[in-house]
Design a protein around this motif. Structure first.
Motif, PDB file in Angstrom:
ATOM      1  N   ASN A 231       0.907  -1.197  -0.006  1.00 15.19           N
ATOM      2  CA  ASN A 231       0.070  -0.079   0.063  1.00 15.19           C
ATOM      3  C   ASN A 231       0.836   1.372  -0.137  1.00 15.19           C
ATOM      4  O   ASN A 231       0.487   2.354  -0.796  1.00 15.19           O
ATOM      5  CB  ASN A 231      -0.920  -0.099   1.318  1.00 15.19           C
ATOM      6  N   GLY A 232       1.901   1.221   0.816  1.00 15.14           N
ATOM      7  CA  GLY A 232       2.803   2.362   0.600  1.00 15.14           C
ATOM      8  C   GLY A 232       3.579   2.666  -0.655  1.00 15.14           C
ATOM      9  O   GLY A 232       3.629   3.700  -0.916  1.00 15.14           O
ATOM     10  N   LEU A 233       3.859   1.585  -1.359  1.00 10.33           N
ATOM     11  CA  LEU A 233       4.274   1.647  -2.603  1.00 10.33           C
ATOM     12  C   LEU A 233       3.225   2.199  -3.754  1.00 10.33           C
ATOM     13  O   LEU A 233       3.585   2.879  -4.679  1.00 10.33           O
ATOM     14  CB  LEU A 233       4.942   0.118  -3.231  1.00 10.33           C
ATOM     15  N   TRP A 234       2.111   1.825  -3.517  1.00 10.18           N
ATOM     16  CA  TRP A 234       0.961   2.185  -4.285  1.00 10.18           C
ATOM     17  C   TRP A 234       1.135   3.925  -4.164  1.00 10.18           C
ATOM     18  O   TRP A 234       0.784   4.556  -4.988  1.00 10.18           O
ATOM     19  CB  TRP A 234      -0.307   1.639  -3.798  1.00 10.18           C
ATOM     20  N   ASN A 235       1.093   4.167  -2.711  1.00  9.33           N
ATOM     21  CA  ASN A 235       1.041   5.818  -2.529  1.00  9.33           C
ATOM     22  C   ASN A 235       1.967   6.621  -3.166  1.00  9.33           C
ATOM     23  O   ASN A 235       2.165   7.633  -3.555  1.00  9.33           O
ATOM     24  CB  ASN A 235       0.837   5.804  -1.017  1.00  9.33           C
ATOM     25  N   LEU A 236       3.285   6.002  -2.776  1.00 12.94           N
ATOM     26  CA  LEU A 236       4.438   6.504  -3.507  1.00 12.94           C
ATOM     27  C   LEU A 236       4.418   6.570  -4.812  1.00 12.94           C
ATOM     28  O   LEU A 236       4.762   7.615  -5.652  1.00 12.94           O
ATOM     29  CB  LEU A 236       5.476   5.489  -3.216  1.00 12.94           C
ATOM     30  N   MET A 237       3.939   5.458  -5.665  1.00 11.56           N
ATOM     31  CA  MET A 237       3.949   5.446  -6.844  1.00 11.56           C
ATOM     32  C   MET A 237       2.968   6.711  -7.403  1.00 11.56           C
ATOM     33  O   MET A 237       3.253   7.560  -8.515  1.00 11.56           O
ATOM     34  CB  MET A 237       3.239   4.324  -7.589  1.00 11.56           C
ATOM     35  N   VAL A 238       1.800   6.904  -7.101  1.00  8.26           N
ATOM     36  CA  VAL A 238       0.863   7.809  -7.396  1.00  8.26           C
ATOM     37  C   VAL A 238       1.346   9.405  -6.849  1.00  8.26           C
ATOM     38  O   VAL A 238       1.384  10.357  -8.008  1.00  8.26           O
ATOM     39  CB  VAL A 238      -0.519   7.642  -6.584  1.00  8.26           C
ATOM     40  N   LEU A 239       2.036   9.465  -5.824  1.00  2.00           N
ATOM     41  CA  LEU A 239       2.669  10.680  -5.478  1.00  2.00           C
ATOM     42  C   LEU A 239       3.669  11.369  -6.328  1.00  2.00           C
ATOM     43  O   LEU A 239       3.817  12.363  -6.503  1.00  2.00           O
ATOM     44  CB  LEU A 239       3.237  10.565  -4.000  1.00  2.00           C
ATOM     45  N   ARG A 240       4.234  10.337  -6.944  1.00  8.38           N
ATOM     46  CA  ARG A 240       5.581  10.477  -7.955  1.00  8.38           C
ATOM     47  C   ARG A 240       4.970  10.797  -9.336  1.00  8.38           C
ATOM     48  O   ARG A 240       5.781  10.941 -10.170  1.00  8.38           O
ATOM     49  CB  ARG A 240       6.555   9.684  -7.875  1.00  8.38           C
ATOM     50  N   GLY A 241       3.757  10.707  -9.445  1.00  8.16           N
ATOM     51  CA  GLY A 241       2.992  11.091 -10.777  1.00  8.16           C
ATOM     52  C   GLY A 241       3.115   9.980 -11.700  1.00  8.16           C
ATOM     53  O   GLY A 241       2.912  10.185 -12.898  1.00  8.16           O
ATOM     54  N   CYS A 242       3.212   8.692 -11.145  1.00 13.21           N
ATOM     55  CA  CYS A 242       3.273   7.606 -11.828  1.00 13.21           C
ATOM     56  C   CYS A 242       1.904   6.734 -11.919  1.00 13.21           C
ATOM     57  O   CYS A 242       1.689   6.093 -10.979  1.00 13.21           O
ATOM     58  CB  CYS A 242       4.523   6.639 -11.540  1.00 13.21           C
ATOM     59  N   LEU A 243       1.184   6.937 -13.005  1.00 12.50           N
ATOM     60  CA  LEU A 243      -0.359   6.688 -12.406  1.00 12.50           C
ATOM     61  C   LEU A 243      -0.419   5.022 -12.832  1.00 12.50           C
ATOM     62  O   LEU A 243       0.187   4.498 -13.779  1.00 12.50           O
ATOM     63  CB  LEU A 243      -1.268   7.199 -13.651  1.00 12.50           C
ATOM     64  N   PRO A 244      -1.089   4.337 -12.084  1.00 15.95           N
ATOM     65  CA  PRO A 244      -1.238   2.687 -11.954  1.00 15.95           C
ATOM     66  C   PRO A 244      -1.921   2.375 -13.462  1.00 15.95           C
ATOM     67  O   PRO A 244      -2.775   3.504 -13.887  1.00 15.95           O
ATOM     68  CB  PRO A 244      -2.219   2.400 -10.803  1.00 15.95           C
ATOM     69  N   ASN A 245      -1.596   1.448 -13.841  1.00 14.11           N
ATOM     70  CA  ASN A 245      -2.229   0.972 -15.143  1.00 14.11           C
ATOM     71  C   ASN A 245      -3.319  -0.329 -14.847  1.00 14.11           C
ATOM     72  O   ASN A 245      -3.355  -0.648 -13.478  1.00 14.11           O
ATOM     73  CB  ASN A 245      -1.251   0.403 -16.286  1.00 14.11           C
ATOM     74  N   LEU A 246      -3.778  -0.843 -15.895  1.00 18.40           N
ATOM     75  CA  LEU A 246      -4.735  -2.038 -15.632  1.00 18.40           C
ATOM     76  C   LEU A 246      -3.886  -3.140 -14.912  1.00 18.40           C
ATOM     77  O   LEU A 246      -4.683  -3.886 -13.904  1.00 18.40           O
ATOM     78  CB  LEU A 246      -5.070  -2.532 -17.080  1.00 18.40           C
ATOM     79  N   ALA A 247      -2.815  -3.548 -15.069  1.00 15.76           N
ATOM     80  CA  ALA A 247      -1.958  -4.579 -14.420  1.00 15.76           C
ATOM     81  C   ALA A 247      -1.929  -4.181 -12.961  1.00 15.76           C
ATOM     82  O   ALA A 247      -2.140  -5.092 -12.080  1.00 15.76           O
ATOM     83  CB  ALA A 247      -0.666  -4.736 -15.143  1.00 15.76           C
ATOM     84  N   SER A 248      -1.614  -2.898 -12.616  1.00 18.80           N
ATOM     85  CA  SER A 248      -1.652  -2.674 -11.155  1.00 18.80           C
ATOM     86  C   SER A 248      -2.970  -2.826 -10.380  1.00 18.80           C
ATOM     87  O   SER A 248      -3.003  -3.147  -9.263  1.00 18.80           O
ATOM     88  CB  SER A 248      -1.052  -0.958 -11.113  1.00 18.80           C
ATOM     89  N   PHE A 249      -3.909  -2.153 -10.999  1.00 19.53           N
ATOM     90  CA  PHE A 249      -5.310  -2.240 -10.446  1.00 19.53           C
ATOM     91  C   PHE A 249      -5.580  -3.992 -10.392  1.00 19.53           C
ATOM     92  O   PHE A 249      -6.267  -4.300  -9.321  1.00 19.53           O
ATOM     93  CB  PHE A 249      -6.419  -1.728 -11.296  1.00 19.53           C
TER      94      PHE A 249
END
Length: 309
Positions: A231-249
């Motif tokens: 969950n922390g990595l997910w938040n870090l990814m979004v905060l750094r402007g790297c939007l999740p893709n279909l595989a991430s979801f």
């Protein structure tokens, strides 16, 4: 005056020649001509004997229709590997390196991957180290091909040795694809902390993690029941402007489904739609696991709408 007598004689002679051949002989001639003209790709696909397959492929070593066809290459190597004829594989692929196509890096990458497919790891690595012998230039692309082959072995020592030697020896700069391959390899081996530290180290030298990097780590930490880190990595990814893709979801939805947190999984699917990511078959299969009744009703409704049009 022009006489027609020689022409008549020629026609009678031709009739005699044709009439002396039986219908069976004519039929055999047609079959033989077809077998000669039969495309090499069809012959390769139909051949089941490993030795005949080897000689057939070797005979077409200069045939561009065969050499440039990925399926023909992969299928031939796969069947020879299944027959345990690694000597034939080595002979064919080593011969290909000496031909003009051996000077193209893309072709050598294919050779490396084929050796990997046949689990001839040393041959794959040696192919990379010997590229200069064939007049072929190395780049990070061929380096990454060897990394992919080594990743499948899960041999940590071999991966580390190649990482420490090859880039410096051949002046190759790693890219994000290199990092993602190694991160995936570390995750598969089970050393998640090293995978995470590698991401941080690479970021210091200017290689920013992308959505593949984050998704690989998130999935690995979820599988290891370390949801707080994921969950922390997910938040870090979004905060750094790297939007999740279909595989991430899909990775996160699968974790929620496995933990029977259906409401959160359904909420996450709504977030997907809101940001324009269309669920795929994997997503709907996950939804069916936690909402079979609703999923079936929705699917029936969708089929009804389609049938109306």
């Amino acid at each position: 005056m022009l006489s027609l007598r020689p022409i008549r004689r020629f026609c009678r002679a031709a009739t005699v020649i044709v009439s002396t051949e039986t219908p069976a002989a004519v039929f055999n001639q047609v079959l033989n001509s077809k077998s000669v003209e039969e495309p090499a790709l069809i012959k390769l696909k139909a051949e089941r004997d490993p030795e005949k397959l080897f000689h057939l492929f070797k005979a077409n070593a200069h045939n561009r229709l065969v050499i440039e066809n990925r399926f023909a290459f992969e299928d031939t190597v796969s069947r020879l590997a299944g027959a345990r004829r690694f000597d034939y594989i080595e002979h064919l692929l080593e011969h290909q390196k000496t031909l003009p196509q051996g000077r193209r890096e893309g072709f050598i990458i294919r050779i490396i991957m084929l050796y990997g497919k046949a689990e001839m790891i040393k041959h794959a690595v040696d192919t990379f180290y010997d590229m200069h012998l064939y007049g072929c230039r190395r780049t990070v692309k061929s380096f990454n091909a060897v990394l992919k082959v080594l990743m499948k072995t899960r041999d940590l020592g071999a991966i580390e040795a190649f990482l420490s030697e090859a880039p410096e020896k051949f002046d190759i700069e790693l890219d994000i694809i290199s990092v993602n391959i190694v991160v995936k390899a570390f995750c598969d081996i089970g050393i998640l902390s090293r995978a995470y530290l590698l991401m941080l180290e690479m970021e210091k030298v200017g290689i920013r993690p992308d959505v593949v990097t984050y998704t690989t780590l998130i999935s690995a930490f979820y599988k290891d029941n370390l949801c707080e880190i994921s969950n922390g990595l997910w938040n870090l990814m979004v905060l750094r402007g790297c939007l999740p893709n279909l595989a991430s979801f899909n990775v996160r939805i699968q974790y929620l489904v496995d933990r029977r947190r259906a409401w959160e999984a359904n909420k996450l699917m709504n977030v997907m739609r809101n940001i324009g990511i269309v669920p795929d078959e994997v997503t709907y299969n996950l939804k069916w696991r936690f909402q079979p009744g609703i999923y079936n009703v929705q699917r029936c409704h969708e089929q009804e709408l389609v049938s109306k049009y």
